[in-house]
Design an enzyme around this catalytic site. Structure first.
Site, short mmCIF file in Angstrom:
data_model
loop_
_atom_site.label_atom_id
_atom_site.label_comp_id
_atom_site.label_asym_id
_atom_site.label_seq_id
_atom_site.Cartn_x
_atom_site.Cartn_y
_atom_site.Cartn_z
N LYS A 1 1.05 -1.21 0.28
CA LYS A 1 0.02 0.03 -0.28
C LYS A 1 0.76 1.09 0.10
CE LYS A 1 -3.38 3.32 0.43
NZ LYS A 1 -4.02 3.68 -0.09
N ASN B 1 1.29 3.91 -3.10
CA ASN B 1 0.64 5.43 -3.29
C ASN B 1 2.37 6.17 -2.73
OD1 ASN B 1 -1.28 5.35 -3.39
ND2 ASN B 1 -1.86 5.86 -0.99
N CYS C 1 -4.46 11.25 1.35
CA CYS C 1 -3.31 10.14 1.07
C CYS C 1 -2.09 10.07 0.84
CB CYS C 1 -4.27 8.93 0.11
SG CYS C 1 -5.04 8.13 0.51
#
Ligand code: UDX
Length: 449
Positions: free
Chosen positions: A204, A208, A260
């Site tokens: 993850k 990102n 994010c």
């Protein structure tokens, strides 16, 4: 059939819950915020996300999704519990795990039979182990498993990203929990990757941060283009034709924002530091991105000879990207504050984010829901979000409204050739701005006869 609880009704939690309901699971959605839960039960969404309201309402009517503040009830009556609470940045840059830990403690308190506990929130590597160690202290020694199942949805396309995910990453350490997860996700026609929990957690962050790096890379190339006369739009096109690179996430602009990227880039730096590694690239990404956000402001100051006092600036687009009302990390915040600091009058337009923007700027700026009203009497137009209403605004009509024909396009999103033809002074990011002849990126008809 497996029943599901989703704890936390933020972006990820709510979209995930609604999509599970859409796939015919019975889902109990939990949040501490009573007002949010009441609203959701009445069809009022806490966020703007395309298609979410309709899908939520239809599944609520089908009795596939329920909203409650009663976490005990949700835990006792479901098999798989997704933790989807916030993990904001601490001052140190580390992800704040306090909400995850609080939920884990509640699950430990109310666990009544075997449960699979799934971390959906973006959490540092090692969090599955932390949740496991909390769960191990449950008083009746009830069996459980903890899984990491990161979410890759994008705001604006969140429903489609979840229902048709390119990949589903499952990080687990028991066959039993893997079986549960496979049974849930067999209804999703996506590539599944089963790995260790640590690996899932790292996938993850690594994804990102890589995307943030890609955007930052093209922004730096854009800055060099400005100094050398190259055109970043064409450079990105040329790069993207190489399938190893791909043209996605190569749109130069005013820097990335959102909930994010900024948080995850910071968190991976702290995570690496905590294990004795300096992740220099991630630090550089943040530094470059913060500078990039100021580009349109700097260009405006240069054109206006550093004097914005009393000038009317139309800011088109407030959300950090189109398709969302989210203002978190939006470049518009830093730019508008700078404009105000210099004594400018700001008129701002956004089709969705005005409610959230009002919480930030209050009455310090004027808010408009129509592009042409916003640009009336403007000394300059600054474009910060590439909404269609902005990209395809009628530049000819705009000519009759503005005071100065100056457009600073922080997203390289409008038809610059047309703008220049109409006599605007057009400044993009990483594109030559001096004259129409310099712009090679648009289809320029060449007659070879
Ligand atoms: C991101 C990830 O893409 C998603 O997988 C994760 O689950 C959550 O974080 P999101 O924050 O919704 O999603 O936005 P995204 O579409 O990825 O864009 C992030 C930022 O990068 C935006 O500010 C956008 O304007 C900027 N961006 C993106 C560019 O400046 N240029 C590009 O080419 C692409």
């Amino acid at each position: 059939m497996i029943s599901i609880a989703v704890i936390g009704t933020g972006y990820v939690g709510l979209v995930t819950a609604v999509c599970f309901a859409e796939k015919d699971f019975k889902v109990i959605c939990v949040d501490k915020d009573k007002c949010k839960i009441d609203n959701l039960s009445n069809g009022i969404m806490p966020i703007y996300e395309n298609g979410l309201k309709e899908m939520c309402e239809s599944n609520y009517q089908r009795k596939k999704i329920f909203f409650t503040t009663d976490i005990k009830y949700a835990i006792e009556n479901t098999d798989v519990i997704f933790i989807a609470v916030g993990t904001p940045s601490l001052n140190s840059g580390e992800a704040d795990l306090s909400q995850v830990i609080e939920v884990a403690n509640e699950i430990k308190e109310y666990i009544n039979n075997y449960k699979v506990i799934v971390n959906k929130s973006t959490v540092p590597v090692g969090t599955q182990k932390i949740v496991k160690s909390i769960m191990k202290t449950n008083k009746n020694n009830i069996n459980f498993d903890v899984v990491s199942n990161p979410e890759f949805l994008k705001e604006g396309t969140a429903i489609n990203d979840t229902l048709n995910a390119e990949r589903i990453v499952i990080g687990c350490d028991s066959y039993k929990s893997e079986e549960y997860m496979r049974r849930i996700y067999e209804r999703f026609d996506s590539e599944k990757l089963v790995v260790s929990a640590e690996t899932a957690e790292m996938i993850k962050y690594a994804s990102n941060v890589f995307l943030a790096l890609k955007v930052t890379y093209i922004n730096e190339i854009a800055n060099i283009c400005e100094l050398t006369g190259a055109n970043v739009i064409d450079v990105a096109k040329g790069m993207g034709l190489d399938s190893r690179i791909s043209g996605k996430f190569l749109n130069a602009g005013v820097g990335f924002g959102g909930a994010c990227f900024p948080k995850d880039v910071l968190a991976i730096y702290s995570l690496a530091k905590s294990v004795g590694y300096e992740f220099k690239l991630s630090k550089a990404v943040l530094e470059v991105n913060e500078k990039q956000k100021l580009k349109p402001y700097e260009k405006l100051m240069e054109v206006m000879n550093n004097n914005l006092k009393g000038k009317t600036i139309a800011v088109l687009g407030l959300a950090f990207k189109p398709g969302t009302d989210d203002m978190r990390g939006a470049p518009s915040i830093i730019i508008i504050n700078k404009l105000l600091e210099k004594g400018a009058k700001v008129k701002a337009y956004d089709p969705e984010a005005i409610k959230n923007a009002k919480k930030i700027f209050g009455s310090r700026i004027g808010f408009y829901t129509e592009v042409y009203e916003t640009i009336k009497y403007a000394d300059a137009i600054i474009i910060l979000t590439e909404w269609n209403e902005i990209k395809f605004m009628n530049l000819e009509e705009a000519l009759t409204l503005v005071k100065n024909k100056l457009i600073i396009d922080g997203r390289n999103c409008i038809d610059s050739v047309n703008a220049m033809k109409l006599g605007y002074y057009y400044l993009g990011i990483g594109v030559p701005d001096s004259s129409y002849d310099n712009i090679l990126s648009k289809e320029v008809a060449v007659d070879y006869d």
